[in-house]
Design an enzyme around this catalytic site. Structure first.
Site, PDB file in Angstrom:
ATOM      1  N   SER A 264       0.848  -1.401  -0.016  1.00 17.20           N
ATOM      2  CA  SER A 264      -0.010  -0.011  -0.089  1.00 17.20           C
ATOM      3  C   SER A 264       0.653   1.253  -0.143  1.00 17.20           C
ATOM      4  CB  SER A 264      -0.859  -0.038   1.170  1.00 17.20           C
ATOM      5  OG  SER A 264      -1.591   1.208   1.321  1.00 17.20           O
ATOM      6  N   SER A 266       2.484   2.598  -2.264  1.00 19.76           N
ATOM      7  CA  SER A 266       4.124   2.502  -2.965  1.00 19.76           C
ATOM      8  C   SER A 266       3.980   2.603  -4.501  1.00 19.76           C
ATOM      9  CB  SER A 266       4.787   1.016  -2.703  1.00 19.76           C
ATOM     10  OG  SER A 266       4.921   0.935  -1.305  1.00 19.76           O
ATOM     11  N   ASP A 522       8.370   9.230 -15.468  1.00 19.81           N
ATOM     12  CA  ASP A 522       9.855   8.996 -15.522  1.00 19.81           C
ATOM     13  C   ASP A 522       9.994   7.509 -14.877  1.00 19.81           C
ATOM     14  OD1 ASP A 522      10.963  11.152 -16.904  1.00 19.81           O
ATOM     15  OD2 ASP A 522      10.665  12.110 -14.995  1.00 19.81           O
TER      16      ASP A 522
END
Length: 611
Positions: A264, A266, A522
Site C-alpha cells: 500500500s 508504494s 519517468d
C-alpha cells in the site's frame, strides 16, 4: 412466500447446482424477494438506486455513494481463511477451523435479509475461454443493491457464465449479508463482523459490511484469496496482487509485459496507468492491463509465464489522483464512463465530487459541499476545519474498457507473456532505483522480503520495514512455506523465465527530505533498462543484492536530477544493507516451513554483503 424456481426460470438460470445453492441460502437469510442480475440490468439498477436515494448523480453518467462511516475500508483483523486442515495456518492468513466458522456465520446470517432483496450475481473472473476459466466462475448472493452496481463494473456478470460450466459444481459460492451497520460494534471487543473464505470448500461468507473488499466477493475474496488457494492446490497457477502493463517499442516493434507487487502507498496504480515521459513518447507506448490482480501460469506451448487480469474493472483510490500523478485515471472516470465514486466529497447543488489531492486546494465556494460523512462543510466548527473532505480510502469503480490506454489484448483468453516481475516498496534509503535479479530463488526470496516503511526515526536511518511478502500479506490463504515452494515450482517450470527486479521511486535526501527521483512518468526509464538487461543489450553493475544500472545505460533525456542524487539512487549502501539483512532474517524466521532454496538465497546475499 418466494417462488424461487419462477424467479430463476425467468432469469434463464439453468445450472441445477446454482439453483440449489440459491434456494438453500434463501431459506437461511429469508429475503422478501430474489432477483438474478446481469450486466444488462445496470441502467435499471442505477435508476432504482437513484430513486431510493442510495446513490446520487455526480455528472453525466457518473454516480456517488456514501458508505456507513464505520464501514470505509477492508477489515484485515476480521478477515479469516478457514479450512479443515490446520497445516494451512500461516503467519498472515488468520486461519481458523472451518467447522468453527461456518456455523457461526450461518447463525449471524439467519433471517438477516428479511425485508430485502437477495440479488443473485453470477460472474466470471477471467476472460471467457481462458485456460484458467474453471477457477473463475462464481455466484455472489448479496442484499445490497450498490454492491451489485460495483460487481457489474468489477466482474463479467450474467447467467451465461455459470449455466454451461464443464463441471456444473465448479463455481465459487459467495454469500454477502450487510447486517445492521449501526449496531455491529465495529472495532470493539463485541465486533460482530466476519469475512471468511472457506478455501477448501470454495465458499465465501461475509457478514457485516457493504464496502469494497468486504462486500465485492469476486474481487479480493475470490480473485486473490480463493484463487491463490486454488492455484496452489491444483499446482497450475499463481494468483497475486500484481499490476500488469505492456510496453511497445515502436522503433523495434518489440512488445514487453511487466507485472509486479507493491505494498500500500508504494505507487502501484500510478505505475499501472503510467504514460511515457514526453521525450520518450514517440518511441514507446505503455498499455494498461490491470492495477490490482494477476493470475500467472506456464503455457505449455512456449514455456513462458503468461498472465491475465481476472477483473473487469478498476477499484481505484481517489486520494492524490490528479492530472499530474495519474492523468489516465482521471480520463477513465470522466463524464459518461459510468463511474461510481465512494466516500469522496460531494456537492448537493452542483453534483460535483472532490478529494484531497484532486486540486492543490479544496473548492473555495463551500455552498452544497458535504464531506464523506455527509456533513456540510460550511457548518463545520473550528474543530473540524482541518479534517479531510474525502475519506483517505475513498474510491472510484469503473470498467477496464473506460481506461484510455487499455491494452487491445486485455481480454485475450491466453493472457500475455511476462518478461519481468518487479517488486517495489516505499523506502527512503537502502533500496536503489532498480536492482535486477537473475536467479529464480533469489527473485522469490526478494518478493518474500518485500517491505515498505511504516515508521521512521527523525533522520530516516532507523526506518524499519513492514514486510509484505509479494504484497500479499492481507490476502494469504495458506502457509508461507507452501506459498514459497509453489512460487519456485511454477516459475521453475518455465523454460523462458522472466527477470526479477526491485524498484524504488521514493529515496529521499536525509537533509532536506526531497525525493531524489522525479517518479511518475519517468518510472518507465528504469523498466526499459531492465528489459534491455534481459535482452543482453546492457550489462549494469553487479552488487551483492543484484545488478544496478550504469548511469550511461539509463535514458535520462529530459530528467531533472542532479549528479549527486543520481549517484545515490544507483549505489548500494552496504552498511545499511547489512542492517536490513538482520531484519530480513527475523522476518523469515516467522514464516513457517520455508524451502531450503529460500534460506540458501538469503545466506548468499548475506555472504556477498560481508565480502
Amino acid at each position: 412466500m418466494i417462488d424461487i424456481d419462477v424467479e430463476l426460470d425467468r432469469a434463464g438460470l439453468t445450472n441445477p447446482h446454482v439453483r440449489e445453492y440459491v434456494a438453500s441460502w434463501a431459506e437461511i437469510t429469508q429475503p422478501d424477494r430474489i432477483e438474478v442480475v446481469s450486466i444488462a440490468d445496470d441502467a435499471r439498477l442505477l435508476e432504482e438506486s437513484l430513486a431510493a436515494d442510495e446513490i446520487q448523480p455526480a455528472g453525466e453518467g457518473l454516480y456517488y455513494s456514501r458508505s456507513h462511516p464505520k464501514d470505509t475500508a477492508r477489515s484485515e483483523e476480521r478477515t479469516i481463511v478457514a479450512t479443515a486442515d490446520p497445516a494451512d495456518a500461516g503467519a498472515y492468513d488468520n486461519w481458523h477451523p472451518s467447522d468453527e466458522m461456518k456455523p457461526m456465520l450461518v447463525e449471524r446470517m439467519r433471517g438477516a435479509s428479511r425485508g430485502k432483496t437477495m440479488y443473485v450475481v453470477p460472474y466470471l473472473m477471467a476472460p471467457p475461454g481462458s485456460p484458467l476459466e474453471r477457477y473463475a466462475a462464481g455466484v455472489e448472493l448479496t442484499d445490497h443493491r450498490t454492491v451489485v452496481l460495483h460487481m457489474i463494473r468489477m466482474a463479467r456478470v450474467g447467467v451465461e457464465h455459470v449455466n454451461d460450466l464443464a463441471d456444473p459444481t465448479m463455481f465459487v459460492r459467495g454469500v454477502h449479508v450487510t447486517g445492521d451497520l449501526e449496531n455491529l460494534g465495529q472495532g470493539t471487543p463485541d465486533d460482530q463482523r466476519y469475512f471468511v473464505t472457506v478455501a477448501d470448500e470454495r465458499t465465501i461468507l461475509h457478514y457485516g459490511s457493504s464496502y469494497g473488499g468486504n462486500a465485492l466477493l469476486g474481487k479480493i475474496a475470490h480473485g486473490l484469496r480463493q484463487a491463490a488457494y486454488d492455484g496452489w492446490r491444483s499446482g497450475e497457477f499463481l494468483a497475486e496482487q500484481f499490476m500488469l502493463i505492456g510496453i511497445t517499442d515502436r522503433e523495434t516493434g518489440r512488445k514487453y509485459h511487466v507485472c509486479g507487487g507493491f505494498p500500500s502507498a508504494s505507487g502501484k496504480t500510478n505505475l499501472a496507468m503510467m504514460l511515457p515521459p514526453d521525450s520518450l513518447g514517440d518511441r514507446y507506448h505503455v498499455e494498461f492491463f490491470g492495477d490490482d490482480i494477476a493470475w500467472l501460469r506456464v503455457d505449455p506451448t512456449d514455456g513462458r509465464i503468461y498472465a491475465i487480469n481476472p477483473e473487469f474493472g478498476v477499484f481505484g483510490v481517489a486520494k492524490d489522483t490528479n492530472e499530474f500523478t495519474n492523468p489516465t485515471a482521471l480520463a477513465a472516470v470522466a463524464p459518461g464512463t459510468g463511474t461510481l465514486f465512494t466516500n469522496v466529497a460531494y456537492n448537493d447543488e452542483t453534483h460535483e465530487v472532490w478529494w484531497e489531492g484532486r486540486t492543490p486546494e479544496p473548492p473555495t465556494e463551500l455552498g452544497g459541499w458535504r464531506d464523506w460523512k455527509g456533513r456540510l462543510i460550511s457548518e463545520r466548527g473550528d474543530g473540524g476545519r482541518d479534517e479531510p473532505w474525502a475519506h483517505p480510502n475513498s474510491r472510484f469503480t469503473v470498467t477496464l474498457a473506460k481506461v484510455p490506454n487499455i491494452a487491445d489484448e486485455y481480454e485475450d483468453p491466453k493472457g500475455v507473456p511476462i518478461d519481468a516481475i518487479i517488486f517495489g516498496g516505499r523506502t527512503r534509503d537502502r533500496e536503489p532505483l532498480v536492482r535486477a535479479i537473475t536467479d529464480i530463488a533469489e527473485g522469490v526470496y526478494d518478493g518474500l522480503t518485500l517491505g515498505a516503511e511504516a515508521t521512521f526515526a527523525a533522520e530516516g536511518v532507523e526506518g524499519q520495514l513492514r514486510y509484505d511478502p509479494m504484497s500479499m500479506r492481507p490476502f494469504m490463504s495458506y502457509a508461507e512455506g507452501a506459498y514459497a515452494a509453489h512460487w519456485l515450482d511454477v516459475i521453475g517450470r518455465a523454460t523462458d523465465t522472466p527477470i526479477f527486479a526491485h524498484v524504488n521511486w521514493f529515496q529521499r535526501d536525509p537533509e532536506d527530505g526531497h525525493y531524489l527521483w522525479p517518479g511518475y512518468r519517468d518510472n518507465l526509464r528504469p523498466l526499459l533498462w531492465l528489459l534491455q538487461l534481459r535482452n543482453g543489450e546492457v550489462s549494469g553493475t553487479q552488487t551483492p543484492v543484484g545488478i544496478v544500472p550504469k548511469r550511461e545505460e539509463l535514458d535520462l533525456d529530459g530528467v531533472a536530477i542532479s549528479d549527486a542524487d543520481l549517484e545515490t539512487i544507483l549505489t548500494i549502501d552496504i552498511g545499511r544493507w547489512r542492517q536490513e539483512i538482520e531484519h530480513r532474517e527475523e522476518h523469515l524466521e516467522g514464516l513457517p516451513g520455508l524451502p531450503d532454496a529460500i534460506w540458501q538465497a538469503h545466506r548468499r546475499v548475506a555472504a556477498a554483503l560481508d565480502d
